[in-house]
Motif scaffolding. Structure first.
Motif, PDB file in Angstrom:
ATOM      1  N   ALA A 105      40.022  36.695  46.192  1.00 22.31           N
ATOM      2  CA  ALA A 105      39.263  35.830  45.045  1.00 22.31           C
ATOM      3  C   ALA A 105      40.001  34.390  45.080  1.00 22.31           C
ATOM      4  N   VAL A 106      39.112  33.541  44.887  1.00 22.31           N
ATOM      5  CA  VAL A 106      39.649  32.237  44.544  1.00 22.31           C
ATOM      6  C   VAL A 106      39.275  31.658  43.322  1.00 22.31           C
ATOM      7  N   ILE A 107      40.198  31.696  42.123  1.00 18.28           N
ATOM      8  CA  ILE A 107      39.833  31.528  40.771  1.00 18.28           C
ATOM      9  C   ILE A 107      40.169  30.144  40.264  1.00 18.28           C
ATOM     10  N   ASP A 108      39.245  29.425  39.648  1.00 17.45           N
ATOM     11  CA  ASP A 108      39.565  28.317  38.955  1.00 17.45           C
ATOM     12  C   ASP A 108      40.570  28.650  37.687  1.00 17.45           C
ATOM     13  N   LEU A 109      41.719  27.824  37.357  1.00 20.37           N
ATOM     14  CA  LEU A 109      42.234  28.159  36.189  1.00 20.37           C
ATOM     15  C   LEU A 109      41.517  28.005  34.815  1.00 20.37           C
ATOM     16  N   ARG A 110      40.534  26.835  34.807  1.00 22.40           N
ATOM     17  CA  ARG A 110      40.087  26.397  33.661  1.00 22.40           C
ATOM     18  C   ARG A 110      38.427  26.533  34.029  1.00 22.40           C
ATOM     19  N   ILE A 111      37.889  27.472  33.445  1.00 19.10           N
ATOM     20  CA  ILE A 111      36.473  27.859  33.835  1.00 19.10           C
ATOM     21  C   ILE A 111      35.597  27.266  32.485  1.00 19.10           C
ATOM     22  N   GLY A 112      34.851  26.202  32.365  1.00 23.35           N
ATOM     23  CA  GLY A 112      34.404  26.154  31.105  1.00 23.35           C
ATOM     24  C   GLY A 112      35.455  25.524  30.197  1.00 23.35           C
ATOM     25  N   TYR A 113      35.434  26.582  29.086  1.00 25.09           N
ATOM     26  CA  TYR A 113      36.415  26.478  27.879  1.00 25.09           C
ATOM     27  C   TYR A 113      37.323  27.764  28.120  1.00 25.09           C
ATOM     28  N   GLN A 114      37.115  28.503  28.954  1.00 23.91           N
ATOM     29  CA  GLN A 114      37.773  29.843  29.169  1.00 23.91           C
ATOM     30  C   GLN A 114      39.111  29.662  30.402  1.00 23.91           C
ATOM     31  N   SER A 115      39.838  30.440  30.165  1.00 25.33           N
ATOM     32  CA  SER A 115      40.884  30.678  31.186  1.00 25.33           C
ATOM     33  C   SER A 115      40.587  31.487  32.349  1.00 25.33           C
ATOM     34  N   GLY A 116      40.920  31.166  33.599  1.00 26.69           N
ATOM     35  CA  GLY A 116      40.695  31.992  34.607  1.00 26.69           C
ATOM     36  C   GLY A 116      41.773  32.948  34.661  1.00 26.69           C
ATOM     37  N   LEU A 117      42.825  32.833  33.931  1.00 33.22           N
ATOM     38  CA  LEU A 117      43.848  34.013  34.203  1.00 33.22           C
ATOM     39  C   LEU A 117      43.278  35.072  33.459  1.00 33.22           C
ATOM     40  N   GLU A 118      42.531  35.207  32.488  1.00 34.21           N
ATOM     41  CA  GLU A 118      41.842  36.300  32.113  1.00 34.21           C
ATOM     42  C   GLU A 118      41.003  36.987  33.267  1.00 34.21           C
ATOM     43  N   LEU A 119      40.348  36.443  34.006  1.00 34.09           N
ATOM     44  CA  LEU A 119      39.776  36.931  35.140  1.00 34.09           C
ATOM     45  C   LEU A 119      40.802  37.549  36.310  1.00 34.09           C
ATOM     46  N   VAL A 120      41.780  36.840  36.560  1.00 33.52           N
ATOM     47  CA  VAL A 120      42.804  37.253  37.320  1.00 33.52           C
ATOM     48  C   VAL A 120      43.283  38.884  37.087  1.00 33.52           C
ATOM     49  N   LYS A 121      43.579  38.662  35.613  1.00 36.49           N
ATOM     50  CA  LYS A 121      44.019  40.284  34.839  1.00 36.49           C
ATOM     51  C   LYS A 121      42.981  41.222  35.259  1.00 36.49           C
ATOM     52  N   LYS A 122      41.841  40.698  34.901  1.00 34.42           N
ATOM     53  CA  LYS A 122      40.509  41.832  35.168  1.00 34.42           C
ATOM     54  C   LYS A 122      40.429  42.307  36.526  1.00 34.42           C
ATOM     55  N   LEU A 123      40.615  41.314  37.684  1.00 33.98           N
ATOM     56  CA  LEU A 123      40.474  41.603  38.842  1.00 33.98           C
ATOM     57  C   LEU A 123      41.446  42.619  39.301  1.00 33.98           C
ATOM     58  N   ILE A 124      42.615  42.371  39.084  1.00 35.07           N
ATOM     59  CA  ILE A 124      43.911  43.088  39.313  1.00 35.07           C
ATOM     60  C   ILE A 124      43.649  44.597  38.591  1.00 35.07           C
ATOM     61  N   SER A 125      43.130  44.678  37.457  1.00 34.94           N
ATOM     62  CA  SER A 125      42.872  45.937  36.917  1.00 34.94           C
ATOM     63  C   SER A 125      41.994  46.628  37.675  1.00 34.94           C
ATOM     64  N   LEU A 126      40.732  46.019  38.029  1.00 38.59           N
ATOM     65  CA  LEU A 126      39.889  46.713  38.962  1.00 38.59           C
ATOM     66  C   LEU A 126      40.363  47.098  40.328  1.00 38.59           C
ATOM     67  N   ASP A 127      41.068  46.227  41.089  1.00 37.91           N
ATOM     68  CA  ASP A 127      41.842  46.757  42.295  1.00 37.91           C
ATOM     69  C   ASP A 127      42.969  46.001  42.464  1.00 37.91           C
ATOM     70  N   GLY A 128      44.170  46.576  42.419  1.00 39.83           N
ATOM     71  CA  GLY A 128      45.540  45.838  42.575  1.00 39.83           C
ATOM     72  C   GLY A 128      45.444  45.126  43.992  1.00 39.83           C
ATOM     73  N   ASN A 129      44.747  45.579  44.752  1.00 40.06           N
ATOM     74  CA  ASN A 129      44.943  44.963  46.354  1.00 40.06           C
ATOM     75  C   ASN A 129      44.144  43.787  46.400  1.00 40.06           C
ATOM     76  N   THR A 130      43.445  43.255  45.424  1.00 39.63           N
ATOM     77  CA  THR A 130      42.732  42.080  45.610  1.00 39.63           C
ATOM     78  C   THR A 130      43.699  40.959  45.819  1.00 39.63           C
ATOM     79  N   GLN A 131      43.356  40.165  46.876  1.00 40.00           N
ATOM     80  CA  GLN A 131      44.265  38.970  47.346  1.00 40.00           C
ATOM     81  C   GLN A 131      43.810  37.756  46.237  1.00 40.00           C
ATOM     82  N   ILE A 132      44.476  37.250  45.359  1.00 37.82           N
ATOM     83  CA  ILE A 132      43.790  35.940  44.299  1.00 37.82           C
ATOM     84  C   ILE A 132      44.627  35.016  44.732  1.00 37.82           C
ATOM     85  N   VAL A 133      43.994  33.696  44.850  1.00 32.60           N
ATOM     86  CA  VAL A 133      44.618  32.336  44.541  1.00 32.60           C
ATOM     87  C   VAL A 133      44.064  31.807  43.582  1.00 32.60           C
ATOM     88  N   MET A 134      44.870  31.215  42.694  1.00 33.81           N
ATOM     89  CA  MET A 134      44.417  30.289  41.485  1.00 33.81           C
ATOM     90  C   MET A 134      44.357  28.916  41.838  1.00 33.81           C
TER      91      MET A 134
END
Length: 181
Positions: A55-84
């Motif tokens: 996953a490649v996630i932007d930090l600022r997605i509109g007015y939301q934080s991409g950090l929330e998405l990082v947390k959710k992706l890891i909770s779905l699958d801890g092996n997902t390789q994520i670049v912020m």
């Protein structure tokens, strides 16, 4: 076996649709199957459906934080390789992204090769040079604002109260890009 099935699946989440289209094409040329979302909710839905390896996630997605998405992706699958990926880099957000499970943190503009290298880099690099110059006062202010904002879970009103400044003043300061060093 169909070659399409062999491509690693990558979720790209950024609110800039043009950027997403350009990066999607570049990553597909590098043999990734790319799924694009332009907001956090769509990113979560796409992740639940497609189960991406990367996953490649932007930090600022509109007015939301991409950090929330990082947390959710890891909770779905801890092996997902994520670049912020961000145009608003700060030490506080870099630390939080890594703590939440991202494997790398890149500042924009980053090209597709830099992103692919970051996705496949599993270890730290001890040869990274250490900057001999201290941060400028403007950069220190930016870093401090980011740190206080993170301490208040991204709540601008609460961060403004903690900083003893007006909410609109904090918003204006946060809308500016950080000072380049």
């Amino acid at each position: 076996m169909n070659q399409e099935l062999e491509k690693p699946r990558l979720l790209l989440v950024d609110d800039d649709e043009t950027f997403c289209n350009v990066l999607k094409n570049a990553l597909e040329k590098r043999n990734y199957e790319v799924i694009v979302a332009n907001d956090v909710e769509s990113g979560i839905k796409m992740a639940e459906i497609s189960e991406p390896e990367y996953a490649v996630i932007d930090l600022r997605i509109g007015y939301q934080s991409g950090l929330e998405l990082v947390k959710k992706l890891i909770s779905l699958d801890g092996n997902t390789q994520i670049v912020m990926l961000t145009g608003f880099a700060s030490i506080a957000t870099a630390v939080e992204a890594i703590k939440l499970g991202a494997i790398h943190y890149l500042t924009k503009p980053a090209n597709a090769d830099e992103i692919v290298n970051a996705l496949n880099k599993n270890e730290g690099d001890t040869s990274v040079s250490i900057n001999e110059n201290p941060l400028s006062v403007k950069r220190l202010e930016w870093e401090h604002l980011q740190k206080v904002l993170m301490q208040h879970d991204g709540n601008i009103s609460a961060a403004a109260r903690a900083l003893n400044m007006h909410r609109r003043t904090l918003q204006r300061k946060l809308e500016k890009r950080p000072v380049r060093e």
